[in-house]
Design an enzyme around this catalytic site. Structure first.
Site, PDB file in Angstrom:
ATOM      1  N   CYS A 154     -24.637   2.905   6.496  1.00  0.00           N
ATOM      2  CA  CYS A 154     -24.899   3.374   5.133  1.00  0.00           C
ATOM      3  C   CYS A 154     -26.314   3.922   5.043  1.00  0.00           C
ATOM      4  O   CYS A 154     -27.256   3.312   5.547  1.00  0.00           O
ATOM      5  CB  CYS A 154     -24.711   2.217   4.156  1.00  0.00           C
ATOM      6  SG  CYS A 154     -25.212   2.603   2.480  1.00  0.00           S
ATOM      7  N   ALA A 165     -16.087   0.561  -3.642  1.00  0.00           N
ATOM      8  CA  ALA A 165     -16.089   0.576  -2.182  1.00  0.00           C
ATOM      9  C   ALA A 165     -17.511   0.968  -1.786  1.00  0.00           C
ATOM     10  O   ALA A 165     -18.332   0.110  -1.449  1.00  0.00           O
ATOM     11  CB  ALA A 165     -15.052   1.543  -1.637  1.00  0.00           C
ATOM     12  N   TYR A 221       0.605   7.184   3.512  1.00  0.00           N
ATOM     13  CA  TYR A 221       1.212   6.149   4.351  1.00  0.00           C
ATOM     14  C   TYR A 221       2.677   5.896   3.959  1.00  0.00           C
ATOM     15  O   TYR A 221       3.185   6.441   2.985  1.00  0.00           O
ATOM     16  CB  TYR A 221       0.360   4.873   4.304  1.00  0.00           C
ATOM     17  CG  TYR A 221      -1.038   5.113   4.841  1.00  0.00           C
ATOM     18  CD1 TYR A 221      -1.226   5.758   6.060  1.00  0.00           C
ATOM     19  CD2 TYR A 221      -2.172   4.740   4.116  1.00  0.00           C
ATOM     20  CE1 TYR A 221      -2.503   6.006   6.556  1.00  0.00           C
ATOM     21  CE2 TYR A 221      -3.450   4.983   4.607  1.00  0.00           C
ATOM     22  CZ  TYR A 221      -3.611   5.614   5.828  1.00  0.00           C
ATOM     23  OH  TYR A 221      -4.877   5.870   6.317  1.00  0.00           O
ATOM     24  N   TYR A 262       0.838  -1.199   0.000  1.00  0.00           N
ATOM     25  CA  TYR A 262       0.000   0.000   0.000  1.00  0.00           C
ATOM     26  C   TYR A 262       0.875   1.250   0.000  1.00  0.00           C
ATOM     27  O   TYR A 262       1.448   1.626   1.018  1.00  0.00           O
ATOM     28  CB  TYR A 262      -0.915  -0.040   1.226  1.00  0.00           C
ATOM     29  CG  TYR A 262      -2.019   1.004   1.242  1.00  0.00           C
ATOM     30  CD1 TYR A 262      -2.268   1.814   0.141  1.00  0.00           C
ATOM     31  CD2 TYR A 262      -2.821   1.161   2.356  1.00  0.00           C
ATOM     32  CE1 TYR A 262      -3.277   2.752   0.151  1.00  0.00           C
ATOM     33  CE2 TYR A 262      -3.843   2.113   2.384  1.00  0.00           C
ATOM     34  CZ  TYR A 262      -4.059   2.900   1.279  1.00  0.00           C
ATOM     35  OH  TYR A 262      -5.060   3.835   1.296  1.00  0.00           O
TER      36      TYR A 262
HETATM   37 FE1  SF4 Z   1     -22.915   5.529  -0.477  1.00  0.00          FE
HETATM   38 FE2  SF4 Z   1     -23.772   7.097   1.489  1.00  0.00          FE
HETATM   39 FE3  SF4 Z   1     -23.973   4.427   1.674  1.00  0.00          FE
HETATM   40 FE4  SF4 Z   1     -21.583   5.575   1.813  1.00  0.00          FE
HETATM   41  S1  SF4 Z   1     -23.283   5.831   3.249  1.00  0.00           S
HETATM   42  S2  SF4 Z   1     -22.128   3.771   0.637  1.00  0.00           S
HETATM   43  S3  SF4 Z   1     -21.815   7.241   0.390  1.00  0.00           S
HETATM   44  S4  SF4 Z   1     -25.023   5.736   0.240  1.00  0.00           S
END
Ligand code: SF4
Ligand code: ADP
Length: 695
Positions: free
Chosen positions: A366, A324, A180, A175
């Site tokens: 989320c 991600a 870092y 990484y």
């Molecule tokens: Fe997407 Fe918001 Fe969920 Fe993060 S919290 S994955 S930015 S919808």
């Protein structure tokens, strides 16, 4: 349903050195807040993505040695056999669904100030990583690594690689990004060395090269070795022998790793909030890498559109579609594309509540996916809800909480009626998603309404403001009240404790703006809520042509926005739009012409001219409808249950409202004993068999 052949390319297997990924969906390393203290929580979270079709699933940053300690931030480690055990639970969960498991081996160098292990931070030349945020700040400065330290670092990395293979990982990362230690060697401002590891780009790359070689040798070529590298700064720097320093670095390393994972340098640009940054924003920085190497390349960009993904592959920008946030918002994104259900993708809205969870030191949360982080603890699956219910539920209020409750209740088998006073569903999103930059947030409403409209057991009633008598007259078995919260026109004291209502002309809250009030300028916006609303309202009023002054009790505009990577961009936006701002002040009075202010520490007074004041401070929950229903005699109402949820129950971010709505729906009608909450526990070295612990 059949897959659209246009997307076939996304499902091609791709080789990564000695391993083969089953498709191009690659969950890149990202913080989850799930440390080795919660191995089963983490395994269920990552395993869910493999189940949903991600061909590669990685950990977040995983410390290789105790000299890389990121506390109080929740990081993983691979320091001993107890850690091997903890990670093995995750790799098993990922392999169970045919995906490859990757580990982001990590040494933070000067960026990890070792608050717990109390070791002196390491660095190429003693240059600190200067954090500007409370929580990241430290007075510890790093020491300079000598030749022996560099040899030790390489040995630690190799030993961690051996442990990683034993834990079942297929792809081992080096990484060199995001500030870092290996990144610090690459960058001339951190690296002032005069030995073989400093000076020219060739020398600065040497450590990364040696880490890659040591990782491969330690695992005898059985594991794939990936390089994760930040290219934003390197690509911006001139080079004597290549187009940029970025080109030169990739040129030196082109044959070294089995995979390049390419990204930006700073959290605010790498994981940018959708408010200021569109999908695919990394492309101008990372698009050259594939031209410099034959190795596969993965990159991110908050990709949720399969057409954009195909375009990335077809245009030769990326080989793997890195995800991600899109993988958090919808772990089943690949499977939905694979089965022709693209319209069912729960698209990430780019709000960065997930990042804020890491800054908070807790498991990922989320906005779009309320089950994230609850897969093991509560046993919630994002796609499967046990069909265990019958009867009818009336949900009152069509905001995020009401829509989520209605959807989950319908999935459980209830007949659901969703009543909304306004013509459009969406609740707070009707106003908020129309504010500058927040359009993508309406995906919260679009996804849920899209699903609800297709369900035969759901009836939607817009333009239906319901009274208690209306509700009881409807005759449902259960009632869920999700009628939202209201902003209050109250000032606060220097400790941000809300006080009395401000009685003056032209004092407004965001609710008044949502209702379409005509505002006279110049406008003052007083923000002691400190999340997005105050700054977004200031931007909206400025866009309407008003002169705007933003005032906050905090030290910066949108102070909590540093948790979501928005804050620096809010300041840039204020500068671009000409919005003036004043910090560390409270509003003490307003007479319709003049606004009185006081510095929160010294009390020093000030005055500015303003015709209107918008107060973005406190939101009040509660529901007169719920109170009226609760006051009725249950024998008379025949209601089997009555629930208050969402902002009406406890005001918060949209994520809180969605979560509350989901939980209400999951638990409605269940006996308390049926609601199980798991408590995870770490593996400890002392609990392992002696032989294993000694390995
Ligand atoms: Fe997407 Fe918001 Fe969920 Fe993060 S919290 S994955 S930015 S919808
Ligand atoms: P949450 O974030 O908790 O979902 P919102 O404020 O976004 O809350 O949404 C609440 C919704 O409830 C609003 O759209 C509002 O119009 C609606 N509402 C409020 N009172 C009633 C009522 N008595 N009958 C029907 N809808 C209502």
């Amino acid at each position: 349903m059949a897959r659209n052949p246009r997307y076939d390319v996304l499902f091609e297997p791709v080789r990564i050195g000695p391993k083969t990924a089953p498709n191009r969906f690659f969950q890149v390393p990202h913080a989850s807040g799930m440390t080795n203290a919660a191995p089963h929580v983490r395994a269920a979270f990552r395993g869910m993505k493999a189940e949903g079709g991600w061909g590669v699933v990685c950990t977040g940053a995983c410390s290789i040695h105790e000299s890389s300690d990121d506390s109080p931030f929740p990081f993983a480690s691979l320091w001993d056999e107890a850690d091997v055990r903890a990670h093995a639970v995750m790799t098993e969960a990922v392999h169970r669904h045919g995906a490859l498991a990757g580990v982001e081996l990590w040494h933070g160098g000067a960026a990890a100030v070792n608050r717990t292990t109390r070791m002196a931070p390491l660095s190429p030349s003693g240059v600190p990583w200067m954090a500007t945020h409370v929580g990241f700040m430290s007075s510890a400065r790093p020491r300079v690594m000598d030749a022996g330290d560099i040899r030790e670092l390489i040995r630690w990395h190799a030993e961690a690689a051996v442990r990683a293979e034993r834990a079942g990982f297929d792809i081992l990362y080096v990484y060199a990004g995001m500030g870092y230690l290996p990144y610090q060697f690459l960058m001339s401002e951190y690296n002032h060395r005069t030995d073989a590891y400093g000076g020219t780009v060739r020398n600065r790359v040497r450590l990364v090269e040696e880490l890659i070689d040591a990782t491969r040798e330690a695992t005898h070529g059985r594991c794939a070795v990936a390089l994760r590298i930040s290219l934003q700064e390197l690509r911006a720097r001139a080079s004597d022998i290549a187009e940029t320093e970025g080109h030169e670095v990739i040129g030196h390393l082109k044959d070294a790793p089995d995979l390049f994972d390419v990204k930006m340098d700073y959290s605010a640009t790498d994981c940018a909030a959708s408010r200021y940054t569109p999908e695919g924003s990394h492309e101008p920085v990372v698009d050259f890498v594939k031209r410099c190497t034959d190795k596969p390349v993965v990159g991110v960009g908050r990709f949720t559109s399969p057409d954009t993904m195909v375009s990335m592959v077809r245009r030769g920008v990326l080989d793997f579609i890195g995800g991600a946030r899109p993988s958090i918002a919808d772990p089943f994104l690949p499977q939905k594309i694979a089965t022709g259900r693209e319209e069912e993708i729960r698209e990430c809205i780019g709000c960065n509540i997930c990042i804020s969870s890491w800054h908070d030191g807790v498991w990922v949360r989320c906005t779009q996916n309320p089950t994230a982080g609850e897969e093991w603890r509560r046993g919630w699956h994002p796609e499967i809800v046990r069909k265990d219910a019958e009867g009818q539920v009336l949900v009152v209020g069509g905001g995020p909480a009401g829509m989520e409750a209605a959807l989950t209740l319908a999935r459980r088998g209830y007949r659901v009626a969703l009543a909304e006073a306004a013509r459009e569903f969406g609740g707070r999103l009707r106003f908020e998603s129309a504010l500058p930059g927040l359009k993508a947030w309406n995906r919260v409403a679009e996804y849920r309404l899209g699903r609800l409209r297709q369900m035969e057991n759901v009836a939607l009633y817009p333009e239906s403001p319901l009274s208690a008598d209306d509700v009881l007259g409807f005759g449902a078995d259960h009632v869920v009240v999700a009628t939202g919260a209201h902003w209050q026109p109250v000032l606060c004291n220097p400790n941000e404790l809300p006080g009395a209502r401000l009685d003056a002309p032209r004092v407004y809250t965001p609710d008044d703006l949502a209702a379409g009030v005509t505002v006279e300028g110049p406008v003052a916006v007083f923000d002691y809520d400190n999340y997005y609303m105050g700054s977004a309202v200031a931007e909206a009023l400025s866009a309407q042509g008003h002169a705007v002054t933003y005032i906050t009790t905090a030290g910066a505009a949108a102070a909590w926005g540093f948790m979501t990577n928005e804050q620096p961009l809010v300041h840039q936006s204020f500068a671009n739009r000409g919005i003036g701002y004043r910090t560390l002040e409270v509003v003490t009075g307003f007479d319709g012409e003049t606004l009185s202010l006081a510095q929160i520490f010294s009390g020093a007074p000030a005055q500015i001219a303003a015709r209107s004041l918008v107060i973005v401070g406190m939101r009040q929950g509660g529901s007169a409808l719920y109170d009226a229903l609760a006051a009725r005699d249950p024998a008379e109402t025949r209601l089997r249950s009555l629930h208050l949820t969402g902002d009406a129950n406890a005001p918060g971010a949209i994520a809180h409202a969605v979560y509350q709505g989901h939980r209400t729906a999951r638990e409605l009608g269940l006996p308390a004993a049926a609601i199980q909450i798991g408590r995870d526990a770490p593996f400890a070295l002392r609990d392992l068999p002696a032989a294993e612990a000694a390995e």
